[in-house]
Design an enzyme around this catalytic site. Sequence first.
Site, PDB file in Angstrom:
ATOM      1  N   GLU A 150     139.571 -73.256 -70.921  1.00 15.91           N
ATOM      2  CA  GLU A 150     138.381 -72.427 -71.110  1.00 15.91           C
ATOM      3  C   GLU A 150     137.642 -72.820 -72.381  1.00 15.91           C
ATOM      4  O   GLU A 150     136.405 -72.875 -72.401  1.00 15.91           O
ATOM      5  CB  GLU A 150     138.787 -70.951 -71.153  1.00 15.91           C
ATOM      6  CG  GLU A 150     137.716 -69.987 -71.633  1.00 15.91           C
ATOM      7  CD  GLU A 150     136.484 -69.928 -70.754  1.00 15.91           C
ATOM      8  OE1 GLU A 150     135.507 -69.287 -71.160  1.00 15.91           O
ATOM      9  OE2 GLU A 150     136.470 -70.549 -69.660  1.00 15.91           O
ATOM     10  N   CYS A 192     131.056 -46.158 -73.601  1.00 16.40           N
ATOM     11  CA  CYS A 192     130.497 -44.853 -73.941  1.00 16.40           C
ATOM     12  C   CYS A 192     129.216 -45.022 -74.746  1.00 16.40           C
ATOM     13  O   CYS A 192     129.026 -46.025 -75.429  1.00 16.40           O
ATOM     14  CB  CYS A 192     131.503 -44.046 -74.752  1.00 16.40           C
ATOM     15  SG  CYS A 192     133.095 -43.816 -73.960  1.00 16.40           S
ATOM     16  N   ARG A 221     125.378 -48.635 -69.552  1.00 15.20           N
ATOM     17  CA  ARG A 221     126.714 -48.855 -70.078  1.00 15.20           C
ATOM     18  C   ARG A 221     127.787 -48.222 -69.197  1.00 15.20           C
ATOM     19  O   ARG A 221     128.973 -48.532 -69.336  1.00 15.20           O
ATOM     20  CB  ARG A 221     126.817 -48.273 -71.505  1.00 15.20           C
ATOM     21  CG  ARG A 221     125.841 -48.872 -72.482  1.00 15.20           C
ATOM     22  CD  ARG A 221     125.703 -48.039 -73.745  1.00 15.20           C
ATOM     23  NE  ARG A 221     126.888 -48.126 -74.586  1.00 15.20           N
ATOM     24  CZ  ARG A 221     127.062 -49.015 -75.545  1.00 15.20           C
ATOM     25  NH1 ARG A 221     126.129 -49.916 -75.781  1.00 15.20           N
ATOM     26  NH2 ARG A 221     128.150 -49.018 -76.274  1.00 15.20           N
ATOM     27  N   GLU A 237     129.670 -76.561 -71.984  1.00 11.06           N
ATOM     28  CA  GLU A 237     128.520 -75.979 -71.308  1.00 11.06           C
ATOM     29  C   GLU A 237     127.422 -75.510 -72.245  1.00 11.06           C
ATOM     30  O   GLU A 237     126.259 -75.441 -71.830  1.00 11.06           O
ATOM     31  CB  GLU A 237     128.945 -74.852 -70.365  1.00 11.06           C
ATOM     32  CG  GLU A 237     129.603 -73.660 -70.992  1.00 11.06           C
ATOM     33  CD  GLU A 237     130.101 -72.653 -69.947  1.00 11.06           C
ATOM     34  OE1 GLU A 237     129.701 -72.742 -68.781  1.00 11.06           O
ATOM     35  OE2 GLU A 237     130.905 -71.777 -70.316  1.00 11.06           O
ATOM     36  N   ASN A 257     133.541 -43.180 -79.321  1.00 10.17           N
ATOM     37  CA  ASN A 257     133.628 -44.318 -78.414  1.00 10.17           C
ATOM     38  C   ASN A 257     134.789 -45.177 -78.885  1.00 10.17           C
ATOM     39  O   ASN A 257     134.830 -45.573 -80.052  1.00 10.17           O
ATOM     40  CB  ASN A 257     132.326 -45.120 -78.437  1.00 10.17           C
ATOM     41  CG  ASN A 257     132.361 -46.319 -77.511  1.00 10.17           C
ATOM     42  OD1 ASN A 257     133.248 -46.446 -76.677  1.00 10.17           O
ATOM     43  ND2 ASN A 257     131.387 -47.208 -77.666  1.00 10.17           N
ATOM     44  N   GLY A 258     135.767 -45.478 -78.014  1.00  8.34           N
ATOM     45  CA  GLY A 258     136.875 -46.334 -78.399  1.00  8.34           C
ATOM     46  C   GLY A 258     138.213 -45.699 -78.077  1.00  8.34           C
ATOM     47  O   GLY A 258     138.310 -44.768 -77.274  1.00  8.34           O
ATOM     48  N   TRP A 282     132.932 -42.709 -70.624  1.00 15.01           N
ATOM     49  CA  TRP A 282     133.853 -43.306 -69.655  1.00 15.01           C
ATOM     50  C   TRP A 282     135.214 -42.716 -69.969  1.00 15.01           C
ATOM     51  O   TRP A 282     135.699 -42.816 -71.097  1.00 15.01           O
ATOM     52  CB  TRP A 282     133.933 -44.828 -69.830  1.00 15.01           C
ATOM     53  CG  TRP A 282     133.052 -45.649 -68.957  1.00 15.01           C
ATOM     54  CD1 TRP A 282     132.091 -46.517 -69.363  1.00 15.01           C
ATOM     55  CD2 TRP A 282     133.064 -45.723 -67.527  1.00 15.01           C
ATOM     56  NE1 TRP A 282     131.493 -47.113 -68.293  1.00 15.01           N
ATOM     57  CE2 TRP A 282     132.077 -46.645 -67.147  1.00 15.01           C
ATOM     58  CE3 TRP A 282     133.815 -45.084 -66.530  1.00 15.01           C
ATOM     59  CZ2 TRP A 282     131.806 -46.962 -65.813  1.00 15.01           C
ATOM     60  CZ3 TRP A 282     133.552 -45.390 -65.203  1.00 15.01           C
ATOM     61  CH2 TRP A 282     132.564 -46.321 -64.864  1.00 15.01           C
ATOM     62  N   LYS A 315     133.769 -74.015 -72.496  1.00  9.44           N
ATOM     63  CA  LYS A 315     132.748 -73.351 -73.303  1.00  9.44           C
ATOM     64  C   LYS A 315     131.998 -74.354 -74.181  1.00  9.44           C
ATOM     65  O   LYS A 315     130.777 -74.299 -74.306  1.00  9.44           O
ATOM     66  CB  LYS A 315     133.391 -72.289 -74.198  1.00  9.44           C
ATOM     67  CG  LYS A 315     133.659 -70.977 -73.520  1.00  9.44           C
ATOM     68  CD  LYS A 315     132.363 -70.245 -73.231  1.00  9.44           C
ATOM     69  CE  LYS A 315     132.572 -69.192 -72.157  1.00  9.44           C
ATOM     70  NZ  LYS A 315     132.812 -69.746 -70.815  1.00  9.44           N
ATOM     71  N   LYS A 338     123.455 -68.277 -64.175  1.00 10.63           N
ATOM     72  CA  LYS A 338     124.439 -67.220 -64.410  1.00 10.63           C
ATOM     73  C   LYS A 338     125.275 -66.952 -63.169  1.00 10.63           C
ATOM     74  O   LYS A 338     126.483 -66.761 -63.241  1.00 10.63           O
ATOM     75  CB  LYS A 338     123.728 -65.941 -64.844  1.00 10.63           C
ATOM     76  CG  LYS A 338     124.683 -64.793 -65.215  1.00 10.63           C
ATOM     77  CD  LYS A 338     125.560 -65.170 -66.390  1.00 10.63           C
ATOM     78  CE  LYS A 338     126.511 -64.068 -66.775  1.00 10.63           C
ATOM     79  NZ  LYS A 338     127.503 -64.499 -67.762  1.00 10.63           N
TER      80      LYS A 338
END
Length: 608
Positions: A480, A2, A27, A487, A98-99, A74, A484, A603
Amino acid sequence: MCGIVGILGRAPVAEQLVDSLKRLEYRGYDSAGVATLEGEHIERRRAEGKLKNLEARLRAEPLAGHTGIGHTRWATHGKPTENNAHPHATDRVAVVHNGIIENFRELREELEKKGAVFKTETDTEIVLHLVDSYLARGISPVEAVKASLSRLRGAFALGFIFAGDANLMIGARNGPPLAIGYGKGEMYLGSDAIALGPFTDTISYLEDGDWVVLTRDGAVIYDKHNAVVDREAIKHSASTSLVDKANYRHFMAKEIHEQPEVVGHTLARYVDMATERIALPVKLPFDFKDIQRISIVACGTASYAGYVGKYWIERFGRLPVELDVASEFRYREAPLRKGDLAIFISQSGETADTLAALRYAKAEGVHTLSVVNVATSTIARESETVLQTLAGPEIGVASTKAFTCQLMVLAAIAVAAGKARGELSDADENRLVKGLVEIPRLMAAALSTEPQIEKLAREIAKHKDVVYLGRGTSYPLALEGALKLKEISYIHAEGYAAGELKHGPIALIDENMPVVVIAPHDKVFEKTVSNMQEVAARGGNIILMTDARGAAEATVDSLVTIVLPDMASAFTPMVYAVPVQLLAYHTAVVMGTDVDQPRNLAKSVTVE
């Protein structure tokens, strides 16, 4: 995500509010609205769909007020209708939000008993009536908001204006970002610097727990303890940029901190908050009861999200899941049963190997479902079913918020499968959904470990090798974490299932080896502690990521213990991903690497 905008102006602000909201369109949203003070009272204009619909409404019914707030929404609680669109308002106050307010049910019941009449399906209206209830008792707007904030539980950003006070606006942040803009005789509030770019180049960012009282003379900021604080005013250059780093040094840092917000919005797309049920946004062209096997196919970080998803689907849906790296799946000619399901996970939706695997699966006659961040991507267009993540633009090459949003979608799929197959009862579904609803708040709490992790990173940067260990869903997170660190810091790291330690990796352990152990206090915690003892006996430097109970019951001394918030064990990877990402990020900063664009990486891998 939002978008929130507020203006204390010297001229009519409605057009400026809409222009600012246009800068937040990236957004995503499904309705929009503005509210301004017209004399002593509040007037609103709202519309479903795109901002052009709101503009048409304003042309037909203009607003002239110099004080106003705007919002792009949203849908979370309630459908994307005009009635549910923000701002929400009473005769005394208007709010944009928002939230997610986690305790909205109990607050709604309390307020209804006191006579509040609710007109929408949203959790935001709880905030509105809570503040209004204090105002009705003669309490000042500032004290009313202060009292209300102490009652709210969740991750949220808020903006308020008040009837009869054209020189007052209040904002609050607990998770989702909120910025203050400084003008000459004007003040602004916005979700990010981009929204405020046309008005000012001087902004301050609220920190978690902050709330701010704005007048045209300036801003008074309070922290979570209601003490007056200063937040640095900085210059920014977001007037023409589409995506801005805000007050972060790198996009990756910004994207790590955006996770409570974007994961919350992804959650809201897949959960009916009112009933605490999974509500997938599309009708599936298959029945999980007819599926005998699921294949999950992805690359890199997305494959580790798929690995966690495998654990969840097998646990909740009792469906066997095979996980494949896309570059292997496309060539090994895997036998697939017609009518089964293949799930393809990709941030960009353009990953070449994953796309080729999708085309192979379609040719074999299986149902195809993609979990992607870009709804217009090739993988999305060619999939039978698309379940979109709502991470927003991810600029850093190393995936962070896309990963945790993928996990949220996979969790929803797993619970939906379990319910459809009769493996989960209504009560089971409600319990699991309640756990998912807490995730954004818990992620925001996990971000508070950053100062401790930043200090730890200076120690990690002295080493050439790091081992990550985990059991259950913490094992893919160990993989993961190692990825991270490799990379972006270029330090060699490996992730292992903790139970595999004695089957080879233990040979690596010595007094020079940092060992990151991801171990929430769950049903395998004691087993993980025994592996930690094996590391300690060989002089390894243990970095333990656990909760308060795990920290208390761990019988092994650690170099550092990162204590995360207590939570149900089902969905810990989404919260524990935060310190894992922060450790890699701050180590890379110490190493002086190009965090957002690490060497040799792209990416989106669109070639083989």
